[in-house]
Write an enzyme that holds these catalytic residues in place. Structure first.
Site, short mmCIF file in Angstrom:
data_model
loop_
_atom_site.label_atom_id
_atom_site.label_comp_id
_atom_site.label_asym_id
_atom_site.label_seq_id
_atom_site.Cartn_x
_atom_site.Cartn_y
_atom_site.Cartn_z
N GLU A 1 -1.36 -5.39 8.90
CA GLU A 1 -0.57 -4.75 9.94
C GLU A 1 -1.20 -4.97 11.30
O GLU A 1 -2.42 -4.93 11.43
CB GLU A 1 -0.46 -3.24 9.65
CG GLU A 1 0.27 -2.93 8.35
CD GLU A 1 0.45 -1.44 8.10
OE1 GLU A 1 0.16 -0.62 9.01
OE2 GLU A 1 0.89 -1.10 6.98
N GLU B 1 9.40 -4.08 10.46
CA GLU B 1 9.75 -2.80 9.84
C GLU B 1 10.30 -1.82 10.87
O GLU B 1 9.65 -1.55 11.89
CB GLU B 1 8.51 -2.20 9.14
CG GLU B 1 8.79 -0.82 8.54
CD GLU B 1 7.76 -0.34 7.54
OE1 GLU B 1 6.90 -1.13 7.13
OE2 GLU B 1 7.83 0.84 7.16
N LYS C 1 -1.07 -9.49 3.29
CA LYS C 1 -0.37 -8.95 4.46
C LYS C 1 -1.27 -7.98 5.20
O LYS C 1 -1.96 -7.17 4.57
CB LYS C 1 0.92 -8.25 4.02
CG LYS C 1 1.72 -7.66 5.18
CD LYS C 1 3.16 -7.33 4.81
CE LYS C 1 3.35 -6.08 4.00
NZ LYS C 1 2.85 -4.85 4.68
N ASP D 1 0.83 -1.21 0.00
CA ASP D 1 0.00 0.00 0.00
C ASP D 1 0.87 1.26 0.00
O ASP D 1 0.34 2.38 -0.10
CB ASP D 1 -1.00 -0.01 1.17
CG ASP D 1 -0.33 -0.09 2.53
OD1 ASP D 1 0.91 -0.27 2.59
OD2 ASP D 1 -1.05 0.03 3.55
N SER D 2 2.20 1.09 0.04
CA SER D 2 3.11 2.20 -0.25
C SER D 2 2.82 2.75 -1.64
O SER D 2 3.25 3.86 -1.98
CB SER D 2 4.56 1.75 -0.14
OG SER D 2 4.78 0.57 -0.89
N ASP E 1 -0.89 -6.15 0.14
CA ASP E 1 -1.32 -5.52 1.41
C ASP E 1 -2.83 -5.38 1.48
O ASP E 1 -3.46 -4.90 0.52
CB ASP E 1 -0.72 -4.11 1.51
CG ASP E 1 0.62 -4.08 2.20
OD1 ASP E 1 1.01 -5.08 2.82
OD2 ASP E 1 1.28 -3.01 2.12
N1 LIG Z 1 9.54 5.40 -0.32
C1 LIG Z 1 9.15 4.73 0.77
N2 LIG Z 1 9.92 3.74 1.25
C2 LIG Z 1 9.57 3.04 2.36
O1 LIG Z 1 10.32 2.12 2.76
C3 LIG Z 1 8.37 3.38 3.03
C4 LIG Z 1 7.57 4.40 2.48
N3 LIG Z 1 7.99 5.07 1.37
N4 LIG Z 1 6.38 4.75 3.04
C5 LIG Z 1 5.80 3.89 4.03
C6 LIG Z 1 6.82 3.37 4.94
C7 LIG Z 1 7.41 4.44 5.85
N5 LIG Z 1 8.75 3.98 6.03
C8 LIG Z 1 9.68 4.54 6.93
C9 LIG Z 1 9.88 5.90 7.02
C10 LIG Z 1 10.81 6.42 7.91
C11 LIG Z 1 11.55 5.59 8.75
C12 LIG Z 1 12.55 6.12 9.73
O2 LIG Z 1 13.37 5.38 10.20
N6 LIG Z 1 12.54 7.42 10.03
C13 LIG Z 1 13.50 8.14 10.85
C14 LIG Z 1 12.91 9.46 11.28
C15 LIG Z 1 11.53 9.32 11.86
C16 LIG Z 1 11.45 9.73 13.31
O3 LIG Z 1 11.33 10.93 13.58
O4 LIG Z 1 11.49 8.82 14.14
C17 LIG Z 1 13.89 7.46 12.10
O5 LIG Z 1 15.09 7.52 12.42
O6 LIG Z 1 13.04 6.86 12.78
C18 LIG Z 1 11.34 4.23 8.66
C19 LIG Z 1 10.41 3.71 7.75
C20 LIG Z 1 8.98 2.75 5.30
N7 LIG Z 1 7.99 2.79 4.25
C1 LIG Z 2 7.37 -1.44 3.07
C2 LIG Z 2 6.50 -2.66 2.96
C3 LIG Z 2 6.75 -3.65 4.05
C4 LIG Z 2 5.04 -2.30 2.84
O1 LIG Z 2 4.20 -2.63 3.64
C5 LIG Z 2 4.62 -1.51 1.67
O2 LIG Z 2 5.41 -1.32 0.72
O3 LIG Z 2 3.46 -1.07 1.66
MG LIG Z 3 2.34 -1.66 3.36
#
Ligand SMILES: Nc1nc(=O)c2c([nH]1)NC[C@@H]1CN(c3ccc(C(=O)N[C@@H](CCC(=O)O)C(=O)O)cc3)CN21
Ligand SMILES: CC(C)C(=O)C(=O)O
Ligand SMILES: [Mg+2]
Length: 261
Positions: A114, A181, A112, A44-45, A83
């Site tokens: 959540e 994740e 999948k 769903d991204s 998803d």
């Molecule tokens: N382009 C894209 N790739 C992805 O992998 C993805 C998406 N979009 N959209 C839905 C989710 C969101 N995702 C994410 C986004 C940010 C963090 C992250 O680690 N952010 C930082 C800053 C956030 C905070 O303030 O905590 C971190 O260190 O936690 C992890 C997964 C993974 N997914």
């Molecule tokens: C990042 C993966 C695990 C996902 O749920 C998505 O792409 O929607």
């Molecule tokens: Mg998803």
């Protein structure tokens, strides 16, 4: 058990890592399959990397079914995960089952959803009725409105313990896979060791049984990528350069070539 899923379990036991990417359409699913990717997630991204949205909450079941169909036609031997979108399964097992059926009819092998232990009864209901479920814990983007932003999970002892219990409950309920994740590497490693179903990590370190990456991040097509993503090519630059060259060649009449007749 599905032969392809049995192979995932066997590879977990042997320590053979598997690679998953997201895809949302036929051409990229085909390229992933030809490259030897093991699984494709119709995530769903979609609503973010294809739709340009700020989160995944706007994605509908109809959109997921439409894109799942596209991916399945290009997916070859890949296992196709899809998803369940926000709002389509949380009310209870029967809602989840009906939604899962829609995505299975679209061609998905696995659906999948959540959530943690609170989803265990839903997972069991679906699993007992012939649906392969992949659970997804840690940073579950469909809950972003409760958090306000995409935040790493399991970073303190209490929440790490809760995630570990969630993983056990979901595996016991009959989930076939577990996505982890944006959780600490050590937590993902512990969960992967504790449960017999394959774990698929994203931002969860190298010790999960498989990895998944959003294909727009991997190909450098994304505008904003999470910190853990790796761009294997600068796809954005390659595409932009090609388009700019096309504009130039139209402008100076190099394209199209003049034909004799
Ligand atoms: N382009 C894209 N790739 C992805 O992998 C993805 C998406 N979009 N959209 C839905 C989710 C969101 N995702 C994410 C986004 C940010 C963090 C992250 O680690 N952010 C930082 C800053 C956030 C905070 O303030 O905590 C971190 O260190 O936690 C992890 C997964 C993974 N997914
Ligand atoms: C990042 C993966 C695990 C996902 O749920 C998505 O792409 O929607
Ligand atoms: Mg998803």
């Amino acid at each position: 058990m599905h032969k392809k899923i049995a192979r995932w379990v066997q590879d977990k036991k042997s320590g053979i890592k598997r690679a998953v990417v997201t895809a949302y359409d036929y051409p990229l699913a085909r390229l992933a399959a030809e490259a030897g990717v093991h699984g494709i997630l119709v995530g769903d991204s979609l609503g973010m990397v294809v739709g340009g949205g700020g989160d995944t909450l706007g994605v509908t079941l109809e959109q997921m079914a439409y894109h799942t169909g596209m991916v399945v036609r290009g997916a070859g031997d890949c296992l196709v995960f899809a998803d369940l979108p926000f709002g389509s399964y949380e009310k209870g097992p029967e809602q989840a089952w009906a939604t899962a059926v829609t995505l299975l009819r679209a061609g998905a092998d696995v659906v999948k959803l959540e959530g943690g232990a609170e989803m265990a009864s839903t997972v069991a209901f679906c699993a007992e009725r012939g649906i392969n479920i992949c659970a997804h814990i840690g940073l579950t983007p469909q809950r972003v409105r409760q958090w306000g932003s995409f935040q790493r999970q399991g970073t303190d002892a209490d929440s790490a313990r809760r995630l570990q219990a969630d993983a056990g409950a979901l595996a016991d309920a009959g989930a076939r896979f577990l996505v982890l994740e944006a959780v600490p590497d050590a937590l993902a490693a512990n969960i992967t060791r504790d449960i017999t179903i394959p774990t698929i990590g994203i931002g969860a370190g190298p010790d999960t049984d498989a990895q998944v990456l959003v294909i727009h991040d991997l190909l450098g097509l994304g505008t904003e990528s999470p910190p853990f993503a790796r761009r294997y090519i600068e796809g954005g630059r390659i595409v932009r350069d090609a388009l700019a060259e096309y504009v130039r060649e139209v402008g100076n009449s190099q394209f199209p070539p003049r034909r004799k007749r």
